[in-house]
Design an enzyme around this catalytic site. Structure first.
Site, PDB file in Angstrom:
ATOM      1  N   ASN A   1       0.926  -1.164  -0.055  1.00  0.00           N
ATOM      2  CA  ASN A   1       0.105  -0.016  -0.112  1.00  0.00           C
ATOM      3  C   ASN A   1       0.846   1.164  -0.164  1.00  0.00           C
ATOM      4  O   ASN A   1       0.328   2.399  -0.503  1.00  0.00           O
ATOM      5  CB  ASN A   1      -0.778   0.009   1.031  1.00  0.00           C
TER       6      ASN A   1
ATOM      7  N   THR B   1       6.581  18.259  22.972  1.00  0.00           N
ATOM      8  CA  THR B   1       5.570  17.605  22.072  1.00  0.00           C
ATOM      9  C   THR B   1       5.868  16.489  21.235  1.00  0.00           C
ATOM     10  O   THR B   1       5.344  15.248  21.326  1.00  0.00           O
ATOM     11  CB  THR B   1       5.134  18.554  20.939  1.00  0.00           C
TER      12      THR B   1
ATOM     13  N   ASP C   1       0.441 -10.855   0.509  1.00  0.00           N
ATOM     14  CA  ASP C   1       1.800 -10.718   1.142  1.00  0.00           C
ATOM     15  C   ASP C   1       1.722 -11.322   2.495  1.00  0.00           C
ATOM     16  O   ASP C   1       2.841 -12.100   2.906  1.00  0.00           O
ATOM     17  CB  ASP C   1       1.657  -9.284   1.494  1.00  0.00           C
TER      18      ASP C   1
END
Length: 256
Positions: free
Chosen positions: A9, A186, A111
């Site tokens: 993908n 962060t 796969d």
């Protein structure tokens, strides 16, 4: 040489097997979902072969696994034009000649079948393959080669991408395991949450599957992100980034 083409993908991976020592080398990839895929295919593959002094005529056999059917025809046409041969496309019909079996061959991804084919052919024991790809998958096989089932979770990059898509003002975060599970800024906080969270997820999922099946599995990790979660090293019996490619080679040989 054997050429494996694994269309996932996120990327289409190309790799060569020398056919003698059965070793994998010359890995390269092209992004799957791009409007320029065909152009990149016709540009990057010949350039790579030229730079590494490999002749298209050296390729004697091509195995092709794809979970992205919309690009299959482009791959076929390119292989015919550049290598002068058509690749063998792994499909549900391919599974009939294998030592592994699926009760739903039309639903399981090729796969995943490549993964368990390579792993089971090597160990011949109850097997669990943890594949760190676009999706994080757990595929379990019993000692007879029957696939017991599959577990699918969003992959690491998919999870982080989802976080950024649905949240404003978050910085870009590299996939690197921090030293602490408590973030001091962060970026550190996101890395800690996702990567330590997935470490616990993988450990917990393996234990849950073992408890449910009452089996002790040989556990193999594969996929491009398999080595990022270093605390999981002791959980896996083996980490093999070429597992899908080797299964693709074995399935192709079993059917040609």
């Amino acid at each position: 040489m054997f050429l494996a083409i694994d269309a996932g993908n996120s990327n289409v991976v190309f790799a060569l097997n020398d056919g003698v020592k059965k070793t994998w080398k010359n890995h390269f990839r092209i992004e799957t979902h791009t409007s320029k895929f065909a152009a990149q295919l016709h540009k990057k593959v010949p350039l790579y072969f030229l730079e590494h002094d490999i002749s298209p005529g050296d390729i004697k056999q091509i195995g092709f696994s794809s979970v992205v059917p919309e690009i299959n025809e482009q791959i076929f046409q390119f292989c015919e034009n550049y290598f002068g041969t058509q690749p063998y496309l792994v499909s549900p019909a391919s599974f009939k000649k294998l030592p592994i079996r699926s009760l739903r061959p039309n639903e399981i991804g090729t796969d995943l079948m490549c993964n368990v084919m390579a792993g089971f052919s090597k160990y011949r024991t109850p097997l669990m393959v943890v594949d760190f790809g676009t999706a994080l998958t757990f595929t379990a096989v019993d000692h007879t080669g029957e696939i017991l089932g599959v577990n699918i979770v969003p992959g690491l990059k998919t999870a982080i991408k989802s976080l950024f898509t649905n949240t404003s003002k978050l910085p870009d975060v590299p996939l690197k395991l921090p030293k602490s599970a408590l973030g001091k800024n962060t970026i550190h906080a996101i890395q800690a949450g996702v990567l330590y969270g997935y470490t616990s997820l993988v450990k917990g999922m393996i234990e849950t599957i073992k408890k449910e099946t009452k089996l002790e599995f040989t556990v193999i990790a594969t996929g491009g992100l398999a080595e990022i979660l270093t605390p999981l090293e002791a959980v896996f019996d083996e980490t093999d980034r070429n597992l899908t490619l080797e299964g693709l080679r074995l399935i192709t040989l079993a059917n040609t």
